[in-house]
Design an enzyme around this catalytic site. Structure first.
Site, short mmCIF file in Angstrom:
data_model
loop_
_atom_site.label_atom_id
_atom_site.label_comp_id
_atom_site.label_asym_id
_atom_site.label_seq_id
_atom_site.Cartn_x
_atom_site.Cartn_y
_atom_site.Cartn_z
N ASN A 10 -40.18 9.43 8.72
CA ASN A 10 -39.96 10.88 8.62
C ASN A 10 -38.99 11.28 9.72
O ASN A 10 -39.35 11.33 10.89
CB ASN A 10 -41.32 11.59 8.79
CG ASN A 10 -41.17 13.11 8.79
OD1 ASN A 10 -40.09 13.64 8.52
ND2 ASN A 10 -42.24 13.81 9.11
N TRP A 11 -37.75 11.53 9.31
CA TRP A 11 -36.71 11.82 10.30
C TRP A 11 -36.83 13.25 10.87
O TRP A 11 -36.12 13.60 11.80
CB TRP A 11 -35.33 11.63 9.69
CG TRP A 11 -34.99 10.21 9.33
CD1 TRP A 11 -35.82 9.12 9.39
CD2 TRP A 11 -33.73 9.72 8.87
NE1 TRP A 11 -35.16 7.99 8.98
CE2 TRP A 11 -33.87 8.33 8.65
CE3 TRP A 11 -32.50 10.33 8.60
CZ2 TRP A 11 -32.81 7.54 8.19
CZ3 TRP A 11 -31.46 9.55 8.14
CH2 TRP A 11 -31.61 8.17 7.94
N GLU A 15 -46.64 19.79 11.17
CA GLU A 15 -45.64 20.72 11.73
C GLU A 15 -45.39 21.88 10.77
O GLU A 15 -45.16 23.01 11.19
CB GLU A 15 -44.34 19.95 12.04
CG GLU A 15 -44.52 19.08 13.28
CD GLU A 15 -43.73 17.78 13.27
OE1 GLU A 15 -42.78 17.64 12.48
OE2 GLU A 15 -44.08 16.89 14.07
N GLU A 55 -52.61 11.88 9.87
CA GLU A 55 -51.83 12.04 11.10
C GLU A 55 -52.58 12.97 12.05
O GLU A 55 -52.45 14.20 11.94
CB GLU A 55 -50.46 12.65 10.77
CG GLU A 55 -49.60 11.80 9.87
CD GLU A 55 -48.12 12.12 10.04
OE1 GLU A 55 -47.38 11.23 10.47
OE2 GLU A 55 -47.71 13.27 9.79
N SER A 110 -47.32 8.38 16.68
CA SER A 110 -46.89 7.47 17.76
C SER A 110 -47.03 5.99 17.40
O SER A 110 -47.37 5.17 18.24
CB SER A 110 -47.65 7.79 19.06
OG SER A 110 -47.36 9.10 19.49
N GLY A 126 -42.47 8.78 12.86
CA GLY A 126 -41.54 9.81 13.30
C GLY A 126 -40.47 9.20 14.22
O GLY A 126 -39.51 8.57 13.76
N GLY A 127 -40.64 9.39 15.52
CA GLY A 127 -39.64 8.98 16.51
C GLY A 127 -39.07 7.59 16.31
O GLY A 127 -37.85 7.40 16.35
P1 13P Z 1 -44.26 10.25 15.76
O1 13P Z 1 -44.21 8.85 15.19
O2 13P Z 1 -43.00 10.65 16.43
O3 13P Z 1 -45.49 10.46 16.58
O4 13P Z 1 -44.39 11.24 14.49
C1 13P Z 1 -45.34 11.00 13.54
C2 13P Z 1 -45.11 11.93 12.40
O5 13P Z 1 -45.28 13.12 12.51
C3 13P Z 1 -44.61 11.35 11.14
O6 13P Z 1 -44.67 12.29 10.10
#
Ligand code: 13P
Length: 249
Positions: free
Chosen positions: A9-10, A96, A166, A212, A233-234
């Site tokens: 997920n960018w 989010e 999540e 994470s 994510g990251g």
């Molecule tokens: P991170 O991997 O940056 O914690 O983000 C997770 C996320 O929200 C994927 O949708």
């Protein structure tokens, strides 16, 4: 057998130039696992991403969509628009979006219906906040999120649903759920599915963990029996890190 899936997920990162460069880096990676690979660039880059990965083992998915088919919703994107450029899967209910855009379970139930009516697959996200976990309410919160948005569906459409647990406290914080915490929640989610829809549905739905996930913890998390993949994510913004996670299966 349910599928292993690793989806990147960018979020609101990468303009066109960075998208081109990241996709070109992704194409250089070698997949050594059985996981299906998905990436979710922002709306403006979906078409480019879709076109440039046509020959590759990468599915391009959207991060969100509106629940209406069309109409006076300035700034919104419909399922039909996504389908018109070849997108077949959409992420819905990301924390989010729930937190910053007040998306409710009721909104999400409508979005899920619209996606399914358009023959799209859904990666449905949910997860408790830190205060819920501290109060010992994480299972109730998660159960309600799933029930309110999904449990009006017939059993046979669950083949088009991918679940993504999540925990909000683990997103972008570097603080991941322990593999045991992830496993416990995933097993609870599967049991919740089983209670309503029976064994077959519960066994077939892939449940991803997000929060994470990094190359150094993916193997341990993915090693748990009810963790069928990750929503990243990251670490999905770097091709090598992302494929290290994909190949952790
Ligand atoms: P991170 O991997 O940056 O914690 O983000 C997770 C996320 O929200 C994927 O949708």
């Amino acid at each position: 057998m349910r599928k292993h899936i690793v989806a990147g997920n960018w979020k609101m990162n990468n303009g066109l130039i960075q998208t081109k460069s990241l996709i070109s880096d992704l194409k250089k990676q070698t997949k050594t696992s059985d996981a299906e690979v998905m990436i979710a660039p922002t709306f403006t880059n979906l078409w480019h991403a879709f076109e440039s990965t046509r020959q590759d083992d990468i599915e391009v998915v959207a991060q969100n969509m509106h629940f209406s088919e069309n109409g006076a919703y300035t700034g919104e994107i419909s399922a039909g628009m996504l389908k018109s450029i070849g997108i077949k899967t959409v992420i819905l209910g990301h924390s989010e979006r729930r937190a910053y855009y007040n998306e409710t379970d009721q909104d999400l139930a409508k979005k899920v219906d619209t996606a399914l009516a358009n023959e799209m697959k859904v990666i449905f996200c949910f997860g408790e906040e830190l205060a819920d976990r501290k109060a010992g309410n994480e299972e109730t919160v998660v159960e309600n999120q799933i029930k309110n948005a999904l449990f009006h569906l017939e059993a046979d459409v669950f083949k088009n649903i991918i679940l993504a647990y999540e925990p909000v406290w683990a997103i972008g914080t570097g603080e991941t759920a322990t593999p045991d915490q992830a496993q416990d929640m995933h097993a609870f989610i599967r049991k919740t599915l089983e209670n309503t829809y029976g064994n077959e549905v519960a066994d077939e739905v892939s449940i991803l963990y997000g929060g994470s996930v990094k190359p150094n913890n993916a193997k341990e998390i993915f090693g748990k029996p009810d963790v069928d993949g990750g929503l990243i994510g990251g670490a999905s913004l770097n091709a090598e890190d992302f494929f290290a996670i994909v190949n952790a299966f």
